[in-house]
Scaffold this motif. Structure first.
Motif, mmCIF file in Angstrom:
data_model
loop_
_atom_site.group_PDB
_atom_site.id
_atom_site.type_symbol
_atom_site.label_atom_id
_atom_site.label_comp_id
_atom_site.label_asym_id
_atom_site.label_seq_id
_atom_site.Cartn_x
_atom_site.Cartn_y
_atom_site.Cartn_z
ATOM 1 N N PHE A 1 72.125 45.572 1.127
ATOM 2 C CA PHE A 1 73.184 46.521 0.764
ATOM 3 C C PHE A 1 73.291 46.622 -0.755
ATOM 4 O O PHE A 1 73.340 47.731 -1.318
ATOM 5 C CB PHE A 1 74.516 46.054 1.363
ATOM 6 N N PHE A 2 73.309 45.508 -1.430
ATOM 7 C CA PHE A 2 73.425 45.460 -2.896
ATOM 8 C C PHE A 2 72.216 46.124 -3.553
ATOM 9 O O PHE A 2 72.346 46.982 -4.439
ATOM 10 C CB PHE A 2 73.574 43.985 -3.309
ATOM 11 N N ARG A 3 71.019 45.783 -3.089
ATOM 12 C CA ARG A 3 69.805 46.333 -3.695
ATOM 13 C C ARG A 3 69.608 47.795 -3.310
ATOM 14 O O ARG A 3 69.090 48.606 -4.108
ATOM 15 C CB ARG A 3 68.599 45.489 -3.301
ATOM 16 N N GLY A 4 70.031 48.147 -2.076
ATOM 17 C CA GLY A 4 69.964 49.554 -1.685
ATOM 18 C C GLY A 4 70.870 50.408 -2.552
ATOM 19 O O GLY A 4 70.515 51.537 -2.932
ATOM 20 N N ALA A 5 72.058 49.882 -2.863
ATOM 21 C CA ALA A 5 72.965 50.606 -3.757
ATOM 22 C C ALA A 5 72.343 50.766 -5.137
ATOM 23 O O ALA A 5 72.514 51.808 -5.795
ATOM 24 C CB ALA A 5 74.295 49.858 -3.849
ATOM 25 N N GLU A 6 71.595 49.739 -5.586
ATOM 26 C CA GLU A 6 70.892 49.853 -6.867
ATOM 27 C C GLU A 6 69.870 50.987 -6.823
ATOM 28 O O GLU A 6 69.728 51.762 -7.775
ATOM 29 C CB GLU A 6 70.177 48.546 -7.195
ATOM 30 N N VAL A 7 69.131 51.063 -5.710
ATOM 31 C CA VAL A 7 68.129 52.127 -5.556
ATOM 32 C C VAL A 7 68.810 53.488 -5.591
ATOM 33 O O VAL A 7 68.379 54.412 -6.305
ATOM 34 C CB VAL A 7 67.338 51.942 -4.244
ATOM 35 N N ALA A 8 69.894 53.635 -4.800
ATOM 36 C CA ALA A 8 70.607 54.912 -4.740
ATOM 37 C C ALA A 8 71.213 55.274 -6.085
ATOM 38 O O ALA A 8 71.346 56.457 -6.425
ATOM 39 C CB ALA A 8 71.684 54.852 -3.660
ATOM 40 N N PHE B 1 60.006 30.401 7.664
ATOM 41 C CA PHE B 1 60.372 31.603 6.923
ATOM 42 C C PHE B 1 61.830 31.567 6.461
ATOM 43 O O PHE B 1 62.145 32.020 5.355
ATOM 44 C CB PHE B 1 60.104 32.852 7.769
ATOM 45 N N VAL B 2 62.716 31.029 7.288
ATOM 46 C CA VAL B 2 64.119 30.940 6.878
ATOM 47 C C VAL B 2 64.263 29.982 5.700
ATOM 48 O O VAL B 2 64.990 30.253 4.737
ATOM 49 C CB VAL B 2 65.007 30.490 8.062
ATOM 50 N N MET B 3 63.546 28.857 5.761
ATOM 51 C CA MET B 3 63.614 27.893 4.663
ATOM 52 C C MET B 3 63.076 28.485 3.360
ATOM 53 O O MET B 3 63.680 28.352 2.299
ATOM 54 C CB MET B 3 62.824 26.638 5.043
ATOM 55 N N TRP B 4 61.933 29.162 3.458
ATOM 56 C CA TRP B 4 61.369 29.752 2.247
ATOM 57 C C TRP B 4 62.202 30.922 1.747
ATOM 58 O O TRP B 4 62.231 31.200 0.534
ATOM 59 C CB TRP B 4 59.917 30.163 2.485
ATOM 60 N N ALA B 5 62.901 31.598 2.640
ATOM 61 C CA ALA B 5 63.835 32.635 2.195
ATOM 62 C C ALA B 5 64.943 32.007 1.356
ATOM 63 O O ALA B 5 65.341 32.549 0.312
ATOM 64 C CB ALA B 5 64.426 33.372 3.398
ATOM 65 N N PHE B 6 65.419 30.842 1.807
ATOM 66 C CA PHE B 6 66.459 30.129 1.049
ATOM 67 C C PHE B 6 65.980 29.817 -0.373
ATOM 68 O O PHE B 6 66.738 29.933 -1.340
ATOM 69 C CB PHE B 6 66.820 28.834 1.779
ATOM 70 N N ILE B 7 64.701 29.449 -0.501
ATOM 71 C CA ILE B 7 64.159 29.094 -1.819
ATOM 72 C C ILE B 7 63.871 30.337 -2.666
ATOM 73 O O ILE B 7 64.319 30.451 -3.813
ATOM 74 C CB ILE B 7 62.879 28.256 -1.661
ATOM 75 N N LEU B 8 63.137 31.291 -2.084
ATOM 76 C CA LEU B 8 62.683 32.438 -2.870
ATOM 77 C C LEU B 8 63.815 33.396 -3.228
ATOM 78 O O LEU B 8 63.779 34.038 -4.286
ATOM 79 C CB LEU B 8 61.590 33.185 -2.100
ATOM 80 N N LEU B 9 64.817 33.486 -2.364
ATOM 81 C CA LEU B 9 65.907 34.428 -2.647
ATOM 82 C C LEU B 9 66.874 33.904 -3.692
ATOM 83 O O LEU B 9 67.837 34.593 -4.052
ATOM 84 C CB LEU B 9 66.638 34.791 -1.352
ATOM 85 N N ILE B 10 66.617 32.693 -4.188
ATOM 86 C CA ILE B 10 67.372 32.237 -5.362
ATOM 87 C C ILE B 10 67.147 33.212 -6.512
ATOM 88 O O ILE B 10 68.041 33.451 -7.336
ATOM 89 C CB ILE B 10 66.937 30.808 -5.757
ATOM 90 N N THR B 11 65.940 33.818 -6.560
ATOM 91 C CA THR B 11 65.661 34.793 -7.619
ATOM 92 C C THR B 11 66.560 36.023 -7.498
ATOM 93 O O THR B 11 66.918 36.641 -8.503
ATOM 94 C CB THR B 11 64.189 35.228 -7.564
ATOM 95 N N VAL B 12 66.925 36.394 -6.271
ATOM 96 C CA VAL B 12 67.837 37.527 -6.083
ATOM 97 C C VAL B 12 69.226 37.156 -6.592
ATOM 98 O O VAL B 12 69.923 37.974 -7.214
ATOM 99 C CB VAL B 12 67.881 37.949 -4.606
ATOM 100 N N TYR B 13 69.643 35.911 -6.341
ATOM 101 C CA TYR B 13 70.954 35.485 -6.850
ATOM 102 C C TYR B 13 70.946 35.344 -8.368
ATOM 103 O O TYR B 13 71.972 35.527 -9.025
ATOM 104 C CB TYR B 13 71.396 34.192 -6.161
ATOM 105 N N LEU B 14 69.771 35.041 -8.928
ATOM 106 C CA LEU B 14 69.657 35.061 -10.387
ATOM 107 C C LEU B 14 69.893 36.478 -10.898
ATOM 108 O O LEU B 14 70.618 36.698 -11.873
ATOM 109 C CB LEU B 14 68.262 34.567 -10.796
ATOM 110 N N GLU B 15 69.283 37.421 -10.199
ATOM 111 C CA GLU B 15 69.477 38.842 -10.524
ATOM 112 C C GLU B 15 70.955 39.222 -10.426
ATOM 113 O O GLU B 15 71.518 39.870 -11.321
ATOM 114 C CB GLU B 15 68.637 39.675 -9.560
ATOM 115 N N ALA B 16 71.601 38.783 -9.332
ATOM 116 C CA ALA B 16 73.016 39.114 -9.132
ATOM 117 C C ALA B 16 73.890 38.471 -10.204
ATOM 118 O O ALA B 16 74.840 39.089 -10.711
ATOM 119 C CB ALA B 16 73.456 38.655 -7.745
#
Length: 708
Positions: free
Chosen positions: A168-175, A72-87
């Motif tokens: 924190f970043f995405r929660g701020a987006e929601v708020a 799960f940690v390894m796949w988080a490293f891969i899939l969360l690249i999409t979050v950094y694309l967003e950022a």
């Protein structure tokens, strides 16, 4: 944007310098063209390797809890690249910028949040494992003994920072009502609900909070990148490369031939001053060796399975790789310098760079006791999640010590002399190779020059099978079974010589080449196509290593052939053997060649047999202590490996211990005899080959073969 881009620029410079340094270091290594050629020859195998080993985490998942956490940690490293694309998009184009579909489709938001939550669970699991298995508490029993544990804690902390700054970043987006995934991103949405009290949407406060969250998330990633390329977590990027360029046999396969400057070493024309004989200094390692060193994750799985380490010896496969890596990094400035630059180095600088430190020695990088403790069992290579080839490196260092330094345990010298003079490790007469036939009541064909007409298999008896009393029982049992099954076979008798495995595993490649070429010539002249062998070491050498010197044969182990004959109905076990039996996997049959099923199949067909597996079996089986030429070396440090294995066998309360290797037969038998003498084992306990169990049942023998 200015802060973010400036941070990215600094990070890329720092990370780029490290990557350039590693690239230059790898290029100083000896060439290894076969690694690249195998990828070109079989790109499909590389794709399969990446899918199964890297993305599928096959080896890591053998250890279920830790494996799932890493998955799960390894796949988080891969899939969360999409979050950094967003950022990155929002950093460059504003907080309201979103890429259509990729940053607006709810299922993507759900996957991102799910894998991030599972990553947190993985981090908690890793924390628990590291606390439970702390070297401070368990010392040598901890697989993290010798690892850089502080660095591991730093990495866990940085991964945690990536996850919490994301929420924190995405929660701020929601708020701030600027979140495009909606409630599908459940965790981010939940954090956002908690942050709504900070300020009104689109207020200066909320915009500032969102901007700070964005910069924090990006800043953590940039700092993490610099840490990763300067730590053991460089394996994030190097593991796929190491898997790509690994050797690809089914099992551990053959030892690599001695290479010099990317070509096989020709002993007749070799020059010790010009050619590379094994590894005598760090510069002698190939680029793949340097890749192995820098890919090590320090997880300690190899160490936890190593029979030498588990019996109190100084060898840890992990520490061998780490010590080589640390030495390579220390010496790298000298290795990368020009001759003019080297002349300018002071004595203090050279000392710091370990320029004159010997690779193997009492004060060297690797202590001799470490080098000679290895049994070549292959547990380290089998367990390594990033496919490091520990045995290759250990054997290459042995080769230099034996062939150039003439430095090796003295008792092994007797074995080498016997191999050179008599063609067997015991130094017995070649005429004794046929004495076992005298006890049989049928004729065994002996090859004169050519294989007798109609012969299906050449029976490779092996040195132990022909000359060692306990192993002779296996030889006779197999011969009888083949005779009963109607399989026509022949033996070489005095024409047979040791395959050279003990010499090669010791590091004396020249003697292996000499014996191997002699045997290949004999086999080829006789017209041999198919061979059956009772010794896994002979089996491995004939099948996997003789092709390197022109010997290409169809080779089977006797358990494979006997299991086939039973399946075909040519051998029928009829007499019950009412015994509780535990089976010991020979390393060179199991891990080296993936033969686990057939010996067990044979025992399963014998009526009355109750099988009980030891805790360590199959690919986690524990060595008997004889491999790597250790059969002919004294075991002076720590607990004897064969004693440790027998203690484990006794834990199953067996009536009989079975195996499928003459070396294992001897080593386990010796340990059991010691246990009998001390009263720790019942007098009736014996070690037998599975073929001996089968012949008893097929022929209807009432008494164990070992009681003859």
């Amino acid at each position: 944007m200015i802060v973010g881009l400036a941070g990215a620029a600094v990070t890329l410079v720092l990370a780029g310098r490290r990557i350039l340094f590693l690239w230059k270091l790898f290029r100083t290594g000896q060439p290894d063209p076969e690694r690249v050629l195998q990828v070109k020859r079989d790109p499909k195998a590389d794709v399969e390797g990446q899918v199964v080993e890297v993305f599928g985490q096959r080896k890591l998942l053998k250890w279920t809890v830790a494996g799932l956490a890493h998955f799960f940690v390894m796949w988080a490293f891969i899939l969360l690249i999409t979050v950094y694309l967003e950022a990155g998009v929002q950093l460059l184009f504003g907080l309201h910028a979103h890429i259509p579909f990729i940053q607006t489709w709810p299922p993507i938001g759900f996957v991102q949040d799910f894998i991030a939550v599972m990553c947190l669970a993985g981090l908690a699991t890793f924390t628990g494992i590291r606390i439970k298995n702390s070297p401070k508490k368990l010392d040598r029993r901890s697989r993290f003994k010798g690892s850089h544990t502080s660095g591991a804690w730093l990495i866990l902390f940085m991964i945690f920072n990536v996850i919490w700054t994301m929420f924190f970043f995405r929660g701020a987006e929601v708020a701030n009502e600027n979140f495009s995934y909606g409630k599908a991103a459940f965790a981010s949405h939940g954090v956002g609900q908690l942050m709504k009290n900070i300020g009104e949407p689109e207020s200066g406060t909320m915009v500032a909070v969102e901007a700070v969250g964005l910069l924090l998330h990006i800043g953590v990633a940039l700092a993490f990148l610099v840490i990763v390329v300067n730590s053991k977590h460089l394996h994030i990027f190097l593991a796929p490369l190491n898997v790509m360029f690994k050797r690809r046999p089914d099992g551990l396969g053959a030892l690599l031939p001695m290479m010099s400057n990317g070509k096989p070493l020709d002993f007749e024309e070799a020059d010790p001053d010009e050619d590379t004989f094994g590894r005598g200094k760090i510069e002698d390692f190939t680029w793949k060796g340097f890749l192995d060193m820098t890919t090590c994750t320090e997880c300690g799985r190899c160490q936890s399975q190593c029979p030498a380490w588990n019996t109190g010896k100084p060898l840890s496969p992990k520490m061998v790789i780490l010590e080589l890596r640390d030495h390579a990094f220390a010496k790298a400035p000298y290795m990368l310098a020009t001759e003019e630059e080297r002349e300018k180095f002071t004595d203090e600088q050279k000392l710091a760079m370990e320029v004159d430190k010997e690779l193997v020695g009492d004060e060297g990088v690797i202590h001799p006791d470490v080098l000679w403790s290895c049994t070549n069992c292959g547990a380290c290579v089998e367990q390594c999640p990033v496919d490091i080839e520990h045995i290759d490196h250990i054997l290459d260092m042995r080769r230099f010590q034996v062939m150039i330094e003439s430095s090796f345990p003295s008792e092994a010298g007797v074995m080498l002399k016997n191999l050179e003079n008599k063609g067997n490790p015991w130094g017995m007469s070649e005429m004794k190779r046929l004495e076992w036939i005298e006890d049989l009541d049928f004729e065994v064909e002996v090859v004169d020059d050519k294989l007798p007409e109609g012969t299906e298999y050449l029976f490779w008896v092996g040195c132990a099978g022909a000359l060692e009393d306990r192993a002779k029982k296996t030889t006779k049992a197999v011969a009888e079974l083949l005779h009963i099954a109607g399989v026509k076979f022949a033996v070489l008798g005095p024409m047979e010589a040791c395959t050279g495995d003990p010499a090669r595993r010791l590091g004396m490649e020249f003697v292996f080449q000499m014996l191997g070429q002699q045997n290949v010539e004999t086999l080829n002249d006789a017209g041999v196509k198919k061979i059956v062998a009772t010794c896994p070491h002979c089996f491995n050498t004939l099948a996997n290593e003789y092709p390197q010197i022109g010997g290409n044969y169809e080779v089977v182990h006797h358990t494979q052939l006997l299991a086939k004959l039973v399946e075909e109905g040519k051998l029928t076990p009829v007499t019950p053997i009412e015994e509780k039996i535990t089976y010991h996997d020979p390393c060179f049959l199991g891990r080296h060649n993936k033969v686990y099923k057939q010996p067990r199949d044979i025992m399963a067909t014998v009526p009355g047999v109750q099988t009980q597996e030891m805790h360590r079996h199959k690919d986690r089986g524990f060595c008997c202590g004889a491999g790597g030429a250790r059969m002919w070396m004294e075991e002076r440090i720590g607990k004897r490996i064969n004693t440790e294995r027998v203690d484990e066998a006794l834990g199953t309360d067996p009536d009989t211990v079975s195996t499928a290797c003459p070396f294992c037969l001897v080593m386990l038998g010796d340990a059991i005899n010691e246990k009998k003498n001390s009263g720790d084992a019942k007098e009736s306990l014996e070690v037998v080959d599975v073929s001996q169990l089968l012949i008893r049942s097929v022929k209807g023998e009432k008494e164990p073969a070992a009681a003859e």
